[in-house]
Write an enzyme that holds these catalytic residues in place. Structure first.
Site, PDB file in Angstrom:
ATOM      1  N   GLU A   1      -3.598  -9.330   3.727  1.00 60.79           N
ATOM      2  CA  GLU A   1      -4.328  -9.028   4.970  1.00 60.79           C
ATOM      3  C   GLU A   1      -5.460 -10.009   5.238  1.00 60.79           C
ATOM      4  O   GLU A   1      -5.730 -10.370   6.388  1.00 60.79           O
ATOM      5  CB  GLU A   1      -4.904  -7.610   4.921  1.00 60.79           C
ATOM      6  CG  GLU A   1      -3.883  -6.500   5.106  1.00 60.79           C
ATOM      7  CD  GLU A   1      -3.175  -6.083   3.826  1.00 60.79           C
ATOM      8  OE1 GLU A   1      -3.215  -6.847   2.836  1.00 60.79           O
ATOM      9  OE2 GLU A   1      -2.589  -4.992   3.818  1.00 60.79           O
TER      10      GLU A   1
ATOM     11  N   GLU B   1       0.835  -1.211   0.000  1.00 63.56           N
ATOM     12  CA  GLU B   1       0.000   0.000   0.000  1.00 63.56           C
ATOM     13  C   GLU B   1       0.869   1.260   0.000  1.00 63.56           C
ATOM     14  O   GLU B   1       0.528   2.263  -0.629  1.00 63.56           O
ATOM     15  CB  GLU B   1      -0.923  -0.007   1.228  1.00 63.56           C
ATOM     16  CG  GLU B   1      -2.028  -1.061   1.111  1.00 63.56           C
ATOM     17  CD  GLU B   1      -2.851  -1.184   2.387  1.00 63.56           C
ATOM     18  OE1 GLU B   1      -2.252  -1.541   3.424  1.00 63.56           O
ATOM     19  OE2 GLU B   1      -4.053  -0.912   2.341  1.00 63.56           O
TER      20      GLU B   1
HETATM   21  C1  LIG Z   1     -12.326  -0.398  16.736  1.00 59.03           C
HETATM   22  C2  LIG Z   1     -10.951  -0.515  16.301  1.00 59.03           C
HETATM   23  C3  LIG Z   1     -10.741   0.052  14.948  1.00 59.03           C
HETATM   24  C4  LIG Z   1      -9.393  -0.239  14.569  1.00 59.03           C
HETATM   25  C5  LIG Z   1      -9.094   0.131  13.175  1.00 59.03           C
HETATM   26  C6  LIG Z   1      -7.639  -0.088  13.011  1.00 59.03           C
HETATM   27  C7  LIG Z   1      -7.159   0.474  11.757  1.00 59.03           C
HETATM   28  C8  LIG Z   1      -5.741   0.102  11.615  1.00 59.03           C
HETATM   29  C9  LIG Z   1      -5.234   0.595  10.314  1.00 59.03           C
HETATM   30  C10 LIG Z   1      -4.174  -0.332   9.871  1.00 59.03           C
HETATM   31  C11 LIG Z   1      -3.823  -0.065   8.465  1.00 59.03           C
HETATM   32  C12 LIG Z   1      -3.723  -1.374   7.743  1.00 59.03           C
HETATM   33  C13 LIG Z   1      -2.391  -1.607   7.146  1.00 59.03           C
HETATM   34  C14 LIG Z   1      -2.293  -2.888   6.358  1.00 59.03           C
HETATM   35  O1  LIG Z   1      -3.297  -2.940   5.396  1.00 59.03           O
HETATM   36  C15 LIG Z   1      -2.353  -4.068   7.275  1.00 59.03           C
HETATM   37  C16 LIG Z   1      -1.166  -4.970   7.096  1.00 59.03           C
HETATM   38  O2  LIG Z   1      -0.195  -4.668   6.466  1.00 59.03           O
HETATM   39  S1  LIG Z   1      -1.242  -6.468   7.867  1.00 59.03           S
HETATM   40  C17 LIG Z   1       0.303  -7.234   7.446  1.00 59.03           C
HETATM   41  C18 LIG Z   1       0.332  -7.755   6.071  1.00 59.03           C
HETATM   42  N1  LIG Z   1       1.568  -8.458   5.819  1.00 59.03           N
HETATM   43  C19 LIG Z   1       1.683  -9.770   5.866  1.00 59.03           C
HETATM   44  O3  LIG Z   1       0.748 -10.489   6.069  1.00 59.03           O
HETATM   45  C20 LIG Z   1       3.061 -10.341   5.638  1.00 59.03           C
HETATM   46  C21 LIG Z   1       3.408 -11.277   6.741  1.00 59.03           C
HETATM   47  N2  LIG Z   1       4.752 -11.800   6.616  1.00 59.03           N
HETATM   48  C22 LIG Z   1       5.073 -12.768   5.754  1.00 59.03           C
HETATM   49  O4  LIG Z   1       4.291 -13.237   4.954  1.00 59.03           O
HETATM   50  C23 LIG Z   1       6.467 -13.274   5.811  1.00 59.03           C
HETATM   51  O5  LIG Z   1       6.978 -13.023   7.079  1.00 59.03           O
HETATM   52  C24 LIG Z   1       7.407 -12.632   4.758  1.00 59.03           C
HETATM   53  C25 LIG Z   1       7.370 -11.128   4.822  1.00 59.03           C
HETATM   54  C26 LIG Z   1       7.016 -13.121   3.357  1.00 59.03           C
HETATM   55  C27 LIG Z   1       8.857 -13.093   5.054  1.00 59.03           C
HETATM   56  O6  LIG Z   1       8.901 -14.498   5.112  1.00 59.03           O
HETATM   57  P1  LIG Z   1      10.196 -15.252   5.685  1.00 59.03           P
HETATM   58  O7  LIG Z   1      11.393 -14.737   5.041  1.00 59.03           O
HETATM   59  O8  LIG Z   1       9.908 -16.707   5.555  1.00 59.03           O
HETATM   60  O9  LIG Z   1      10.308 -14.832   7.203  1.00 59.03           O
HETATM   61  P2  LIG Z   1       9.315 -15.178   8.410  1.00 59.03           P
HETATM   62  O10 LIG Z   1       7.934 -15.339   7.926  1.00 59.03           O
HETATM   63  O11 LIG Z   1       9.896 -16.258   9.213  1.00 59.03           O
HETATM   64  O12 LIG Z   1       9.352 -13.801   9.221  1.00 59.03           O
HETATM   65  C28 LIG Z   1      10.543 -13.372   9.859  1.00 59.03           C
HETATM   66  C29 LIG Z   1      10.143 -12.741  11.162  1.00 59.03           C
HETATM   67  O13 LIG Z   1       9.403 -11.553  10.902  1.00 59.03           O
HETATM   68  C30 LIG Z   1       8.144 -11.599  11.561  1.00 59.03           C
HETATM   69  N3  LIG Z   1       7.186 -10.890  10.695  1.00 59.03           N
HETATM   70  C31 LIG Z   1       6.987 -11.070   9.402  1.00 59.03           C
HETATM   71  N4  LIG Z   1       6.072 -10.212   8.943  1.00 59.03           N
HETATM   72  C32 LIG Z   1       5.694  -9.461   9.998  1.00 59.03           C
HETATM   73  C33 LIG Z   1       4.767  -8.385  10.154  1.00 59.03           C
HETATM   74  N5  LIG Z   1       4.062  -7.886   9.119  1.00 59.03           N
HETATM   75  N6  LIG Z   1       4.628  -7.869  11.369  1.00 59.03           N
HETATM   76  C34 LIG Z   1       5.348  -8.341  12.423  1.00 59.03           C
HETATM   77  N7  LIG Z   1       6.248  -9.351  12.328  1.00 59.03           N
HETATM   78  C35 LIG Z   1       6.404  -9.892  11.124  1.00 59.03           C
HETATM   79  C36 LIG Z   1       7.844 -13.073  11.689  1.00 59.03           C
HETATM   80  O14 LIG Z   1       6.936 -13.300  12.705  1.00 59.03           O
HETATM   81  C37 LIG Z   1       9.234 -13.618  11.997  1.00 59.03           C
HETATM   82  O15 LIG Z   1       9.529 -13.327  13.320  1.00 59.03           O
HETATM   83  P3  LIG Z   1       9.528 -14.460  14.406  1.00 59.03           P
HETATM   84  O16 LIG Z   1       8.084 -14.891  14.518  1.00 59.03           O
HETATM   85  O17 LIG Z   1      10.393 -15.525  13.857  1.00 59.03           O
HETATM   86  O18 LIG Z   1      10.032 -13.821  15.631  1.00 59.03           O
END
Ligand SMILES: CCCCCCCCCCCCC[C@H](O)CC(=O)SCCNC(=O)CCNC(=O)[C@H](O)C(C)(C)COP(=O)(O)OP(=O)(O)OC[C@H]1O[C@@H](n2cnc3c(N)ncnc32)[C@H](O)[C@@H]1OP(=O)(O)O
Length: 719
Positions: A123, A103
């Site tokens: 997401e 985004e």
């Molecule tokens: C009434 C209440 C109202 C509230 C309203 C709230 C509004 C809020 C507004 C929010 C705006 C929205 C923004 C957006 O649209 C939302 C998002 O972005 S959600 C996140 C989307 N992203 C993902 O789903 C990606 C997730 N990650 C992966 O798929 C993979 O990790 C990767 C990036 C492809 C990398 O893969 P790998 O190399 O295999 O590595 P790992 O998977 O092992 O990850 C390594 C390590 O990083 C941690 N991690 C990965 N991604 C994230 C992340 N997005 N956030 C935090 N941590 C992340 C992962 O857990 C690993 O750590 P470990 O667990 O080993 O400690």
């Protein structure tokens, strides 16, 4: 959390610095907001490039922050500021641009991606929707059908696909940041108005209603009861029908409805549980990070039945050479043809060449003498397996690791017949092994850390989700599933029908209820295991009445079906009737109805109407109860391991998080109450008796699942 550099005298380079994936934590959001302000306000700066440290653009919003109310700078406002700015902003995408990361790229005026980058809006897989403008900008950029597909499935796409779809402007094999800097210098002179995606006119196909209806039906069919994909559709519909600002308002309302839902919590738990399970630890202190696995190049697979074939394919497709062994020429030839066919189809689907040259088929066990590992996949018969392990001990060189693909037999008993008990462990694949993602790695009391590390690392290389578990009958998955199927059988005795039980479980979210699943797997599998353990067949104690075994309640109904040749889909009938042997369309069978009625009359059981609530509670609370026992016994070290096993091996609905997370969501106190109630009604079913750990957790105030580990004091860990 965001670095600022002035390059080439007129370009601001902003680098996200939040390893490992540069997630948009509150500190990163603050950093980018400040740096963008600085760049836009500095007259020397003519253009901006945004990139991520360590060759990863951005993995999206920081999912860990979703556990608490969102604080700090808003992504929506930041992205609107970037887009509205009068200086070109270029996203230099290396590695990944996912979720909020993509985004961010959509808010930029140009996107340059490395050819190996992956992009997407995942997401929905976390129970959310892209709420930083993703549902409004992406359809304006690539059209509604393609955007709907990406947003409702959460699929990542390659840089090449992204270019084709129009998600990026250019791809490069060079460093994307370097390319973006050069691109930025040229972009300075160009007008920006057509580059602001939020201002673009939506390309609307004529049959909009039909399109949304079709996608809604598709989504409902695929993921019954799952909220996020439907909310995604509504958000994209808003993009199609409303001006941008109103669409954004709708996007935000829909996100608010999902954000603190139990489904979002469950799905985010699953994301982390999968990663937690990969980080195995043994009581010796050995763990994933400090034990080096062996490098495996040559493997042998013994037995070319369904499991052996799938294992051979899984090994060969990741470049490991495989010697497959069978005992008879005909079986070997059938197996050979099947493996080659499977490998060829798999390669075709992935657009690669089938690695047939890695396969060797033989009738001689002597041929496995030089392999690095052996995976045994013969018939589930202890004496046969013991014989084989004795022979392998003699044939294989002393350094060969030996693994058994048993689904529940004692791994240590097999280790004990070899000359290398520390080099023996279990690798329990799930059928079909080349498709199913789960691998239970069974650590016997004598298995060395290296033996476990090698199985875990090999499994990962084969694309499996690996969970290390201890050695007990059925390990984790099959030990627990027995309690679940037993309850389902008892419910039939008491008045339910297979379709009623399955209906309740499918409504809960399982793709298939327990009876439809048994028909698919084949009823003879369980029958054979029950015969071996003396629950049915000639070894039954003649003093036991038919509905009691080994002092407990027992349902002989599944045995009765098998005795009638009703083995499930393959014989055209089981718990249901099918159009033909091998058919898949399950229809309720009046003969089963009659069989159940006859059974109840014979044993004077007064049938009663059983509510869906009772069906779910009895099947699922008993499952979690056994999960608590598994933790108590040290067969699994943490609830996440159990949940991952159930998500990937048994089709537990992901939006419910797994049996342990589900119990946690229901409330441990409630689960305990209901188990006590059901155990009181059925005192001859020990699995309904609440486990010590459950009682202990409730007594400690029902701590959240992440804290259970602190309360699990094992007398003796089996891991
Ligand atoms: C009434 C209440 C109202 C509230 C309203 C709230 C509004 C809020 C507004 C929010 C705006 C929205 C923004 C957006 O649209 C939302 C998002 O972005 S959600 C996140 C989307 N992203 C993902 O789903 C990606 C997730 N990650 C992966 O798929 C993979 O990790 C990767 C990036 C492809 C990398 O893969 P790998 O190399 O295999 O590595 P790992 O998977 O092992 O990850 C390594 C390590 O990083 C941690 N991690 C990965 N991604 C994230 C992340 N997005 N956030 C935090 N941590 C992340 C992962 O857990 C690993 O750590 P470990 O667990 O080993 O400690």
């Amino acid at each position: 959390m965001a670095r600022y550099e002035l390059v080439k005298g007129s370009l601001a380079l902003i680098t996200l610095t939040n390893p490992p994936v540069n997630a948009l934590s509150s500190a990163v959001r603050y950093g980018i907001t400040e740096k963008i302000k600085r760049a836009l306000g500095d007259p020397k700066v003519k253009a901006v490039v945004i990139c991520g440290e360590n060759e990863r653009f951005c993995g999206g919003a920081d999912i860990r922050e979703f556990a608490a109310p969102m604080r700090g700078h808003s992504l929506v406002m930041l992205f609107d500021d970037i887009e509205a700015g009068e200086k070109p902003v270029i996203a230099a995408i290396e590695g990944v641009a996912l979720g909020g990361g993509f985004e961010l790229a959509l808010a930029c005026h140009y996107r340059i991606a490395h050819s190996k980058a992956r992009l997407g809006l995942p997401e929905v897989t976390l129970g959310l929707l892209p709420a930083a403008g993703g549902t409004q900008r992406l359809p304006r950029l690539i059209g509604i059908p393609a955007a709907l597909e990406l947003i409702t499935t959460g699929h990542h796409v390659s840089a090449q696909e992204a270019l084709k779809l129009g998600m990026v402007d250019q791809i490069t094999d060079e460093n994307a940041c370097k390319m973006a800097v050069e691109f930025a210098l040229r972009a300075v002179a160009k007008p920006l108005s057509s580059r602001r995606i939020s201002t673009l006119t939506m390309p609307c196909p004529p049959n909009l209603d039909a399109l949304f209806e079709a996608v809604t039906m598709q989504v409902q069919k695929k993921a019954r009861g799952v909220m996020a994909p439907l909310a995604c559709i509504q958000a994209v519909r808003a993009a199609a029908t409303l001006p941008y600002s109103k669409g954004m308002k709708r996007e935000s309302e829909l996100m608010a409805s999902l954000f603190s839902s139990s489904q979002a919590r469950a799905l985010q738990y699953c994301f982390f549980a999968q990663r937690t399970a990969g980080k195995w630890t043994l009581p010796s202190g050995a763990q994933w990070s400090n034990i080096k696995p062996r490098d495996i190049r040559r493997a042998a697979v013994i037995g070319l039945g369904t499991m052996g074939r799938g294992i051979a394919v899984s090994l060969a497709r990741v470049g490991i050479s495989v010697i497959a062994v069978e005992t008879e020429k005909k079986l070997l030839e059938t197996g050979r043809q099947m493996v080659i066919g499977m490998l060829e189809r798999d390669a075709k689907r992935r657009g690669v060449t089938a690695s047939l040259y890695l396969l060797q088929f033989t009738l001689s066990l002597q041929d496995v003498k030089d392999v690095d590992i052996v995976i045994e996949a013969v018939f589930e018969d202890m004496s046969l397996k013991k014989r084989l392990f004795r022979d392998l001990s003699k044939v294989c060189r002393p350094s060969t690791l030996l693994y058994t693909n048993t689904s529940g037999l004692d791994v240590d008993a097999l280790a004990g017949v070899t000359d290398r008990p520390h080099m023996v462990a279990g690798m329990h694949f799930f059928s079909p092994a080349h498709v199913m993602k789960l691998l239970e790695v069974i650590c016997g009391p004598r298995s060395s850390s290296e033996t476990i590390a090698t199985a875990m690392s090999l499994g990962k290389r084969m694309g499996k989700v690996c969970v290390a578990v201890g050695n007990c009958p059925g390990f984790v998955g099959n030990r627990m599933v027995k309690t679940y199927t037993d309850q389902a059988n008892f419910l039939l005795e008491e008045g339910a029908t297979p379709e009623q039980v399955d209906g309740a479980l499918e409504e809960f979210g399982f793709a298939m209820g327990v009876f439809r699943m048994s028909d698919l797997a084949g009823l003879d599998v369980g029958w054979r295991i029950r015969k071996e353990s003396g629950l049915t067949g000639p070894d039954v104690d003649p003093k036991d009445p038919p509905h009691r075994r080994q002092g407990h309640r027992y349902s002989p109904i599944p045995d009765m079906l098998c005795e009638q040749g009703r083995m499930g889909q393959k014989t055209g009938c089981g718990w249901y009737v099918y159009e033909k042997p091998g058919g898949t369309e399950a229809k309720p069978d009046p003969l089963i109805q009659k069989l159940l009625e006859g059974y109840r009359v014979r044993y004077s059981i007064q049938p009663r109407k059983i509510s869906s609530q009772e069906l779910i509670e009895r099947c699922l609370y008993v499952l979690a109860n056994e999960g608590f026992r598994v933790l108590e016994d040290g067969i699994a070290v943490q609830p996440e391991d159990i949940d991952v096993i159930y998500l990937f091996g048994y089709g537990f609905p992901r939006h419910r998080g797994g049996p342990m997370f589900y119990a946690n969501m229901v409330g441990l106190g409630r689960v305990l109450d209901r188990l006590e109630h059901y155990h009181h009604a059925h005192p001859d079913v020990p699995h309904l008796k609440p486990s010590q750990l459950l009682k202990k957790l409730v007594a400690c105030g029902s701590p959240p699942i992440q804290k259970w580990k602190e309360h699990i004091k094992t007398m003796h860990s089996h891991l």
